[in-house]
Design a protein around this motif. Structure first.
Motif, PDB file in Angstrom:
ATOM      1  N   ARG A  23      59.794  30.928  57.174  1.00 22.31           N
ATOM      2  CA  ARG A  23      60.071  30.638  58.587  1.00 22.31           C
ATOM      3  C   ARG A  23      59.364  31.601  59.530  1.00 22.31           C
ATOM      4  O   ARG A  23      58.994  31.233  60.634  1.00 22.31           O
ATOM      5  CB  ARG A  23      61.586  30.717  58.861  1.00 22.31           C
ATOM      6  CG  ARG A  23      62.404  29.584  58.276  1.00 22.31           C
ATOM      7  CD  ARG A  23      63.798  29.517  58.916  1.00 22.31           C
ATOM      8  NE  ARG A  23      64.585  30.729  58.763  1.00 22.31           N
ATOM      9  CZ  ARG A  23      65.299  31.032  57.671  1.00 22.31           C
ATOM     10  NH1 ARG A  23      65.317  30.211  56.646  1.00 22.31           N
ATOM     11  NH2 ARG A  23      65.986  32.149  57.606  1.00 22.31           N
ATOM     12  N   ARG A  24      59.171  32.851  59.088  1.00 20.83           N
ATOM     13  CA  ARG A  24      58.592  33.861  59.983  1.00 20.83           C
ATOM     14  C   ARG A  24      57.148  34.198  59.629  1.00 20.83           C
ATOM     15  O   ARG A  24      56.613  35.221  60.078  1.00 20.83           O
ATOM     16  CB  ARG A  24      59.442  35.141  59.936  1.00 20.83           C
ATOM     17  CG  ARG A  24      60.938  34.919  60.223  1.00 20.83           C
ATOM     18  CD  ARG A  24      61.237  34.623  61.690  1.00 20.83           C
ATOM     19  NE  ARG A  24      60.986  35.742  62.574  1.00 20.83           N
ATOM     20  CZ  ARG A  24      61.898  36.650  62.930  1.00 20.83           C
ATOM     21  NH1 ARG A  24      63.119  36.570  62.460  1.00 20.83           N
ATOM     22  NH2 ARG A  24      61.592  37.617  63.764  1.00 20.83           N
ATOM     23  N   LEU A  25      56.522  33.332  58.822  1.00 25.12           N
ATOM     24  CA  LEU A  25      55.176  33.631  58.325  1.00 25.12           C
ATOM     25  C   LEU A  25      54.167  33.868  59.451  1.00 25.12           C
ATOM     26  O   LEU A  25      53.267  34.691  59.317  1.00 25.12           O
ATOM     27  CB  LEU A  25      54.700  32.502  57.391  1.00 25.12           C
ATOM     28  CG  LEU A  25      53.659  32.864  56.352  1.00 25.12           C
ATOM     29  CD1 LEU A  25      54.098  34.059  55.521  1.00 25.12           C
ATOM     30  CD2 LEU A  25      53.378  31.677  55.436  1.00 25.12           C
ATOM     31  N   GLY A  26      54.339  33.137  60.557  1.00 25.45           N
ATOM     32  CA  GLY A  26      53.425  33.290  61.691  1.00 25.45           C
ATOM     33  C   GLY A  26      53.341  34.737  62.153  1.00 25.45           C
ATOM     34  O   GLY A  26      52.251  35.285  62.317  1.00 25.45           O
ATOM     35  N   GLU A  27      54.511  35.363  62.322  1.00 21.97           N
ATOM     36  CA  GLU A  27      54.541  36.770  62.762  1.00 21.97           C
ATOM     37  C   GLU A  27      54.060  37.711  61.664  1.00 21.97           C
ATOM     38  O   GLU A  27      53.353  38.685  61.917  1.00 21.97           O
ATOM     39  CB  GLU A  27      55.976  37.208  63.086  1.00 21.97           C
ATOM     40  CG  GLU A  27      56.606  36.537  64.268  1.00 21.97           C
ATOM     41  CD  GLU A  27      58.123  36.546  64.134  1.00 21.97           C
ATOM     42  OE1 GLU A  27      58.709  37.627  64.256  1.00 21.97           O
ATOM     43  OE2 GLU A  27      58.705  35.466  63.872  1.00 21.97           O
ATOM     44  N   LEU A  28      54.484  37.393  60.418  1.00 24.38           N
ATOM     45  CA  LEU A  28      54.190  38.306  59.315  1.00 24.38           C
ATOM     46  C   LEU A  28      52.702  38.342  58.977  1.00 24.38           C
ATOM     47  O   LEU A  28      52.202  39.332  58.472  1.00 24.38           O
ATOM     48  CB  LEU A  28      54.995  37.893  58.070  1.00 24.38           C
ATOM     49  CG  LEU A  28      56.506  38.011  58.219  1.00 24.38           C
ATOM     50  CD1 LEU A  28      57.218  37.357  57.037  1.00 24.38           C
ATOM     51  CD2 LEU A  28      56.915  39.478  58.317  1.00 24.38           C
ATOM     52  N   ALA A  29      52.015  37.226  59.252  1.00 19.09           N
ATOM     53  CA  ALA A  29      50.590  37.144  58.902  1.00 19.09           C
ATOM     54  C   ALA A  29      49.702  37.317  60.125  1.00 19.09           C
ATOM     55  O   ALA A  29      48.526  36.979  60.096  1.00 19.09           O
ATOM     56  CB  ALA A  29      50.311  35.807  58.213  1.00 19.09           C
ATOM     57  N   ALA A  30      50.282  37.845  61.223  1.00 18.19           N
ATOM     58  CA  ALA A  30      49.495  38.001  62.450  1.00 18.19           C
ATOM     59  C   ALA A  30      48.410  39.067  62.286  1.00 18.19           C
ATOM     60  O   ALA A  30      48.596  40.053  61.581  1.00 18.19           O
ATOM     61  CB  ALA A  30      50.426  38.374  63.596  1.00 18.19           C
ATOM     62  N   ALA A  31      47.284  38.846  62.949  1.00 20.05           N
ATOM     63  CA  ALA A  31      46.181  39.813  62.909  1.00 20.05           C
ATOM     64  C   ALA A  31      46.570  41.055  63.706  1.00 20.05           C
ATOM     65  O   ALA A  31      47.394  40.978  64.614  1.00 20.05           O
ATOM     66  CB  ALA A  31      44.927  39.173  63.484  1.00 20.05           C
ATOM     67  N   PRO A  32      45.973  42.202  63.372  1.00 20.82           N
ATOM     68  CA  PRO A  32      46.287  43.433  64.110  1.00 20.82           C
ATOM     69  C   PRO A  32      45.902  43.319  65.588  1.00 20.82           C
ATOM     70  O   PRO A  32      45.031  42.532  65.943  1.00 20.82           O
ATOM     71  CB  PRO A  32      45.427  44.499  63.423  1.00 20.82           C
ATOM     72  CG  PRO A  32      44.919  43.891  62.166  1.00 20.82           C
ATOM     73  CD  PRO A  32      44.997  42.416  62.301  1.00 20.82           C
ATOM     74  N   ALA A  33      46.547  44.112  66.408  1.00 17.78           N
ATOM     75  CA  ALA A  33      46.257  44.120  67.849  1.00 17.78           C
ATOM     76  C   ALA A  33      44.813  44.532  68.100  1.00 17.78           C
ATOM     77  O   ALA A  33      44.229  45.299  67.327  1.00 17.78           O
ATOM     78  CB  ALA A  33      47.209  45.092  68.547  1.00 17.78           C
ATOM     79  N   ALA A  34      44.253  44.018  69.202  1.00 18.57           N
ATOM     80  CA  ALA A  34      42.838  44.279  69.522  1.00 18.57           C
ATOM     81  C   ALA A  34      42.568  45.774  69.717  1.00 18.57           C
ATOM     82  O   ALA A  34      41.528  46.275  69.280  1.00 18.57           O
ATOM     83  CB  ALA A  34      42.441  43.492  70.765  1.00 18.57           C
ATOM     84  N   TRP A  35      43.499  46.487  70.351  1.00 20.43           N
ATOM     85  CA  TRP A  35      43.255  47.924  70.609  1.00 20.43           C
ATOM     86  C   TRP A  35      43.167  48.705  69.301  1.00 20.43           C
ATOM     87  O   TRP A  35      42.370  49.633  69.167  1.00 20.43           O
ATOM     88  CB  TRP A  35      44.328  48.513  71.530  1.00 20.43           C
ATOM     89  CG  TRP A  35      45.708  48.622  70.930  1.00 20.43           C
ATOM     90  CD1 TRP A  35      46.707  47.716  71.032  1.00 20.43           C
ATOM     91  CD2 TRP A  35      46.219  49.695  70.129  1.00 20.43           C
ATOM     92  NE1 TRP A  35      47.814  48.149  70.343  1.00 20.43           N
ATOM     93  CE2 TRP A  35      47.544  49.354  69.783  1.00 20.43           C
ATOM     94  CE3 TRP A  35      45.692  50.908  69.661  1.00 20.43           C
ATOM     95  CZ2 TRP A  35      48.352  50.169  68.986  1.00 20.43           C
ATOM     96  CZ3 TRP A  35      46.500  51.725  68.882  1.00 20.43           C
ATOM     97  CH2 TRP A  35      47.811  51.359  68.541  1.00 20.43           C
ATOM     98  N   LEU A  36      43.994  48.251  68.297  1.00 19.39           N
ATOM     99  CA  LEU A  36      43.976  48.950  67.014  1.00 19.39           C
ATOM    100  C   LEU A  36      42.672  48.643  66.271  1.00 19.39           C
ATOM    101  O   LEU A  36      42.072  49.520  65.644  1.00 19.39           O
ATOM    102  CB  LEU A  36      45.191  48.526  66.174  1.00 19.39           C
ATOM    103  CG  LEU A  36      45.498  49.411  64.970  1.00 19.39           C
ATOM    104  CD1 LEU A  36      45.882  50.814  65.403  1.00 19.39           C
ATOM    105  CD2 LEU A  36      46.608  48.799  64.121  1.00 19.39           C
ATOM    106  N   ALA A  37      42.236  47.384  66.381  1.00 19.39           N
ATOM    107  CA  ALA A  37      40.968  46.995  65.761  1.00 19.39           C
ATOM    108  C   ALA A  37      39.819  47.801  66.365  1.00 19.39           C
ATOM    109  O   ALA A  37      38.885  48.207  65.659  1.00 19.39           O
ATOM    110  CB  ALA A  37      40.741  45.491  65.935  1.00 19.39           C
TER     111      ALA A  37
END
Lengths: 495, 132
Positions: free
Chosen positions: A445-459
């Motif tokens: 159910r929460r896969l969308g959040e769990l598989a989210a890409a890292p934030a742009a600032w961190l990248a």
């Protein structure tokens, strides 16, 4: 028992070798060509090659393994988990070859390996199974009767079924007639067999399992439960004990049921009785799912909370020793959590990944245990299960254990292959996980959040690190390993 | 948006520190396999790096065929210079007990075969390059 052959690989082979050494037993590892340089090979006193990379020709090759045992002078075999651990034929072949099989008798493995026989054995021992009914005949009226008998919500399933085909959920009496007709029609189309049966639908189920230990003298004890509800595609990701929000009365009932099931089949050695749990508080109901006749992947959480070494226990039971403690001696202390680190990329549909571990550093410290079978420089291939390691933490409370896990995972450095540590960090930070609102469907159910890409600032920060000119190249020892990937990191790098 | 200026310093062997003046994070990083691998704030980054002498790939008259996932090469059916028709199987891969053929999307000539039987290949590089 003097010399134990460990018929496995990876972290569990390393862990069993440690247990054997602590008990003064010599160890023999086996390996395939793909594992010739793997840590489990050097963890044992000696190692025997059993075949090529393909598991069917090596770790599942009974003849080769028995030959290795004979040639190395082993007098006992520990099967670990997976591979041949629940193969009754292998247990029998060991006995015929005069080797002590460190596990239950072959007859028990065979009985528990059959879903219907296991269900029958549980029922005979008075252990509840998921309520179900097979209609006396397949008329709509008889099926509707079966649904009423089982209760709502119910699941109508195709007898020949699989993959969700011919499956219908009915929540009230009005829905029965239409659901029976469409399930039967779909089952006929998919399997040329329209027969259906009825089962209670368990909503938001939790997976609770009980560790048991029996000796050859008929004594059986439990070592409490584990909650393994955090799964995806039926694969466990995080396990913990004690199970959150399990009331003392439900805990007493579920552990007693597990002991009854084990006694009922004459269980010997370490095993696990799996249940699904539905509902909350003292009203929670549990149903027998299956019995695993082996050491579990997640056994360390039980070891940390009960202070009992399960591999030592397996060895002592296999030597015929009567249980050296009683049920009253077993207590739960604190909270333990295990995270399975897989070479899987959450950003790419959690597909298995390969690569060379150019840098590998495990976390350590008070209350942190890492069971692993990999080392820096190792090539992670596609031949076997993609699990790299298990990070297990122990603390006074669940909250403290989650905090300790967060710190441990952040300190787990595995570079050169994509893995699920970022996914695990997000999972243990989820509101529902923190608040103990877990069930087997939560990850999906929460896969969308769990598989989210890292934030742009961190990248951007990572990019700055990569291009800083301060990053060292991998050690020369890894050159051979990376060549297998078709690449050479020693080509000059320029920016 | 102003791109923050990240300053990277070395803390000890292998460990770096990256700061934009307000946030300071520690990072582990290593270069291997043509990428910089960076572990930063619980996130893993694989950042491809340029290599001197690296061959440009995938120009407009070239097609670089890359596997969808990491896999083992079980058969290589073509060699450089060979002409192939659309739909021809070039390489057969295996992962998770499934065979996956890599086929020519169009007719062309094989200009490079970057794999051999028994090797592991990843989605990070082409296994076969075709000129169209």
């Amino acid at each position: 028992m003097r010399r134990v052959l460990i018929a496995n690989r990876g972290e569990i082979s390393v862990r069993i070798a440690r247990g054997c050494r602590e008990r003064g037993l010599e160890t023999v590892a086996i390996y395939s060509d793909a594992d010739a340089g793997a840590p489990h090979v050097s963890a044992a006193d000696r190692a025997m090659r059993v075949g090529p990379a393909r598991a069917s020709e090596s770790y599942l090759n009974v003849d080769a393994i028995l030959r290795a045992a004979r040639e190395s002078g082993a007098d006992a075999i520990h099967p670990g988990y997976g591979f041949l651990s629940e193969n009754a034929g292998f247990a029998e072949a060991c006995a015929r070859a005069g080797l002590t099989f460190i596990g239950p008798p072959a007859s028990v493995i065979a009985r528990m390996g059959s879903k219907t026989a296991a269900r029958a054995a549980a029922t005979a021992a008075g252990v509840p199974v998921v309520p179900g009914a097979v209609p006396v005949d397949q008329t709509p009226a008889a099926i509707a009767d079966a649904v009423r008998l089982v209760g709502f919500p119910a699941l109508i399933k195709a007898s020949a079924g699989g993959g969700g085909k011919g499956m219908r959920v009915v929540r009230c009496a009005d829905e029965v007639a239409e659901a029976v007709e469409s399930a039967s029609r779909e089952a006929t189309r998919a399997f040329s067999d329209g027969a259906v049966y009825v089962e209670r639908l368990i909503e938001r189920p939790r997976h609770i399992e009980v560790q048991i230990l029996g000796d050859v003298h008929g004594n059986v004890v439990h070592l409490f439960e584990r909650d393994c509800s955090l799964q995806r595609r039926h694969q466990k990701v995080i396990e913990e004990t004690p199970a959150p929000n399990l009331t003392p009365s439900v805990r007493a009932r579920i552990t007693a049921a597990a002991v009854a099931a084990a006694r009922g089949v004459g269980y010997v050695n370490a095993g696990t009785v799996e249940f699904i749990l539905e509902g909350d508080g003292d009203a929670a109901e549990f149903y027998f799912l299956e019995m695993n006749t082996r050491l579990q992947v997640e056994h360390p959480v039980t070891e940390l909370v009960t202070g009992r070494d399960l591999v030592h226990a397996q060895l002592r039971v296999a030597e015929g020793e009567p249980l050296w403690f009683t049920q009253a001696d077993v207590a739960q202390s604190g909270h333990a959590i295990e995270c399975r680190v897989y070479a899987e990329d959450a950003l790419r549909g959690l597909l298995p990944q390969t690569g060379t571990l150019f840098r590998y550093r495990e976390p350590s410290g008070d209350g942190i245990r890492v069971d692993s079978g990999v080392a820096e420089g190792q090539l992670i291939g596609v031949d076997y299960d993609p699990m790299l390691a298990k990070v297990i933490v122990h603390a006074g409370t669940r909250e403290a254990a989650l905090a300790r896990m967060d710190a441990a995972l952040r300190d787990f450095v595995a570079l050169g292959v994509r893995h699920n540590v970022p996914f695990l960090l997000k999972l243990i930070a989820l509101d529902d996980v923190r608040a103990s609102r877990i069930d087997t469907g939560l990850i999906e159910r929460r896969l969308g959040e769990l598989a989210a890409a890292p934030a742009a600032w961190l990248a951007a920060a990572a990019e700055a690190v990569a291009k800083s000119g301060l990053v060292h190249a991998a050690m020369p020892a890894m050159r051979g390993a990376s060549r297998a990937k078709g690449r050479d990191p020693w080509e000059t790098i320029s920016w | 948006m102003v791109t923050p200026n990240w300053i990277v310093t070395r803390r000890d062997e292998g460990r770096l520190q990256v700061s934009d003046g307000t946030r300071t994070l520690s990072a582990d990083a290593v270069i291997g396999g043509g990428s910089a691998w960076v572990w930063l704030d619980g996130q893993l980054f694989e950042i491809p790096i340029e290599r001197r002498g690296g061959r440009a790939r995938g120009g407009h008259d070239e097609e670089a065929l890359t596997p969808q996932m990491s896999a083992k090469v079980i058969r290589v059916l073509v060699e450089p210079g060979q002409a192939v028709a659309a739909g021809d199987t070039l390489v057969v891969l295996e992962a998770m007990k499934m065979e996956m053929p890599i086929r020519a999307p169009r007719a062309g000539t094989v200009t490079a075969v970057n794999c051999a039987e028994g090797e592991l290949v990843t989605p990070d590089g082409p296994v076969v390059v075709l000129s169209l």
